[in-house]
Design an enzyme around this catalytic site. Structure first.
Site, mmCIF file in Angstrom:
data_model
loop_
_atom_site.group_PDB
_atom_site.id
_atom_site.type_symbol
_atom_site.label_atom_id
_atom_site.label_comp_id
_atom_site.label_asym_id
_atom_site.label_seq_id
_atom_site.Cartn_x
_atom_site.Cartn_y
_atom_site.Cartn_z
ATOM 1 N N THR B 146 -26.184 15.202 -25.135
ATOM 2 C CA THR B 146 -25.746 16.214 -26.365
ATOM 3 C C THR B 146 -26.429 17.440 -26.404
ATOM 4 O OG1 THR B 146 -26.953 14.565 -28.089
ATOM 5 C CG2 THR B 146 -24.549 14.024 -27.587
ATOM 6 N N THR B 179 -29.020 10.622 -32.002
ATOM 7 C CA THR B 179 -28.954 9.306 -31.292
ATOM 8 C C THR B 179 -29.638 9.043 -30.291
ATOM 9 O OG1 THR B 179 -26.617 9.234 -32.245
ATOM 10 C CG2 THR B 179 -26.779 7.823 -30.688
ATOM 11 N N GLU B 259 -35.807 18.133 -29.808
ATOM 12 C CA GLU B 259 -35.070 19.458 -30.472
ATOM 13 C C GLU B 259 -36.092 20.290 -30.730
ATOM 14 O OE1 GLU B 259 -32.080 18.037 -33.039
ATOM 15 O OE2 GLU B 259 -30.672 17.968 -31.537
#
Lengths: 383, 383
Positions: B146, B179, B259
């Site tokens: 993702t 996730t 991130e």
């Protein structure tokens, strides 16, 4: 105004040279009586700064003649020398004012792990004492600022008596974003046990429910001093409500001035099985970094609210949860609700309601969004 | 390599059109046997995505024939329709492969609260099945990304048998930044109870001790599938260690790709009274936003470490705490230690040691710094 709004108090705020930039950094608040009853609540962090350890002892006596507060250094994690410095500060105030040191509370705020420059602080106490005034409340409030962009004061005046106060910081009693220091004063004639009861009741639903970044300070202190100068003893309920109002007002000012924040977020948990459940869920939502980033981006990301609720032990069924953001029920029965496009996120205040559908209790936690400015401010704090 | 390094497995990764940008978004991992024992661990979030609820049921049978994974949508908080969609996905895989749906695990990752485009996902299953290959492991790892900037795979080969795996996300099993989905495969011949024991032991000290931002996902899943194709049954300890190594390697890859992170922070708690104490303290330090900002600013701010320790219930005395940052004991006996100027913070990895001086237990938690990039990435995620 501020701590000198109530009769029987004088205050001063000066630049003692503790801060290298020359800004005001030393405040003195003196209770001239006739009474000097007091109460205090302190951080629940087990690593407590020297001034907290000292002031906890002072408050056990239920009497406070004066409070000396410094910004520019937290005097936390400074070992026996740090405690000696706090003690010496209290002794200096006592000497200058002609009071007992055991009635002098001490508060410090600033960087952890650095000893205070006593060669500047102690002469500063003399300077401050010389400037004590019934109009000194504003200057005292200014002298306790650290990263605060504005000073914070509040006053509630009732029939013949007053509660006033000042605050610095942006956080909560435990935890707190930065050190939160609050001094409240009243001229009502009340004993320390009544002050203690009113103060604990007030902080429990105000400062204790402000959770800017989930971090707990080593120095948080809230003091309430009563001079009795108004010669009025109000009913407990009326007095407690006035204290709560001042705490609530100062708490809101802390949230609105939180480091780097662009949104003030009111997290209201409703229909919880217990107040403890409501507080646990509210705090979990308020501490979710992903949600706080989403709010910063004006994104009504209710999925992050649900995932935060899911980490708690509170009573609820996942398929009965409802979430409203700014009045739009974007999540109903644990799934998609009203159109998220309807949510207007343009304003500074954001209101999240989490409905647990498990009872009738409620609690509100205030927090802020997580911003790049917060990161910048806190990655350069000690440099 | 990846999930197809072990014999008996085929995999595929394709772009089914679930992601609007056309990137790969559907992966299929198939166990061609002769055995199909499996184990799984799932998020401890009480708000669980539909695929987690489904796969938990599948794993109760101890057998998994295939795993279908999609990125581009978490299928969480999607109500009964979301669960029907997961069920339909498993049925489609079962139909295409000629297996039972109750042996098909499903994993999803992406935005919460959005239904999956089944008109794209179901045809995608057929496309993926047609591309199944013993060399498909890499493509499968790519299709589950993702916000990952790189795909993550790992393999340990022992004497005649292999453990391989793929992972996506950057976080931990519970909680997780985003996730985290992990599929591990082995060709060792082992029963599901042995797999379960080895997997739980491995995740407890690897994925469970990665705490990028303290947020717990609704979808985290780690699966371990055993084909038995190597016709070897290794000793438990040797097998468990191989699984631990693969989990540790994948966990490290997750942390390094978290991130917005610019620092990987190893928080090592030593001399704790119990392992639980060590984990509690490590997690408290790892979740302290103020400290994570300081590390981002290359500021060895040990006061924030102490204030984080002080919020825990672990056994310690404040004046006996020691903290080292990158090998320099900046805090000794709860106060100032070696000169903080000695701490070299230039490199990506930062090593914090918190010595509780209360026993002999230890635990290590990995986290990342808090950066403006993290804020940017997570304030624009769903827009």
């Amino acid at each position: 105004m501020s701590v000198t709004a109530a009769k029987g108090f004088t205050a001063a705020g000066i630049a003692a040279g503790i801060k290298e930039n020359g800004n005001p950094d030393l405040a003195l608040v003196v209770n001239d009586g006739p009474r000097r009853a007091a109460a205090g609540v302190f951080t629940s962090n087990r690593v407590k700064a020297a001034p907290v350890l000292w002031s906890e002892q002072v408050l056990k006596g239920g009497q406070v003649s004066a409070v000396v507060l410094n910004s520019g250094g937290a005097n936390a994690c400074t070992g026996p020398k740090g405690f000696q410095d706090t003690h010496a500060t209290a002794e200096k105030v006592a000497e200058v004012l002609g009071r007992g040191a055991i009635e002098v509370a001490v508060c410090s705020t600033g960087l952890i792990g650095v000893l205070l420059p006593m060669d500047k602080l102690l002469p500063g106490v003399e300077t401050a004492a010389a400037q004590l005034s019934e109009h000194g409340g504003e200057k005292a409030a200014i002298a306790i600022k650290t990263t605060d962009t504005v000073h914070k004061t509040s006053v509630v005046t009732k029939d013949g008596w007053t509660v006033g106060g000042m605050a610095k910081g942006a956080g909560m009693l435990a935890p707190g974003l930065a050190t939160m220091l609050v001094v409240l004063t009243t001229d009502a004639a009340l004993e320390s046990d009544v002050l203690d009861k009113a103060l604990r009741a007030a902080t429990r639903t105000t400062f204790d429910r402000i959770d800017s970044d989930g971090c707990m300070s080593t120095n948080d202190t809230v003091l309430l001093l009563a001079s009795g100068a108004a010669e009025v003893t109000p009913e407990y309920e009326e007095f407690a409500e006035a204290v709560r109002q001042v705490c609530d007002d100062l708490g809101q000012q802390l949230i609105r001035d939180a480091e780097g924040a662009s949104k003030d977020i009111k997290v209201e948990v409703v229909n919880a099985a217990s107040e403890d459940d409501a507080v646990e869920v509210g705090r979990s939502i308020a501490r979710n970094n992903l949600l706080k980033c989403a709010i910063h981006g004006e994104d009504p990301n209710w999925g992050r609210v649900l995932s935060a609720i899911g980490t708690t032990k509170a009573a609820f069924e996942p398929d009965q949860l409802n979430v409203a953001i700014n009045g739009v029920w974007v999540c109903k029965n644990g799934g998609v609700g009203e159109d998220r496009e309807k949510v207007d996120m343009r304003y500074r205040e954001v209101h999240i309601v989490a409905d647990l559908a498990a009872g009738s209790e409620t609690a509100t936690i205030w927090t802020n969004d997580l911003t790049a400015d917060y990161v910048h401010e806190n990655s350069a704090y000690s440099s």
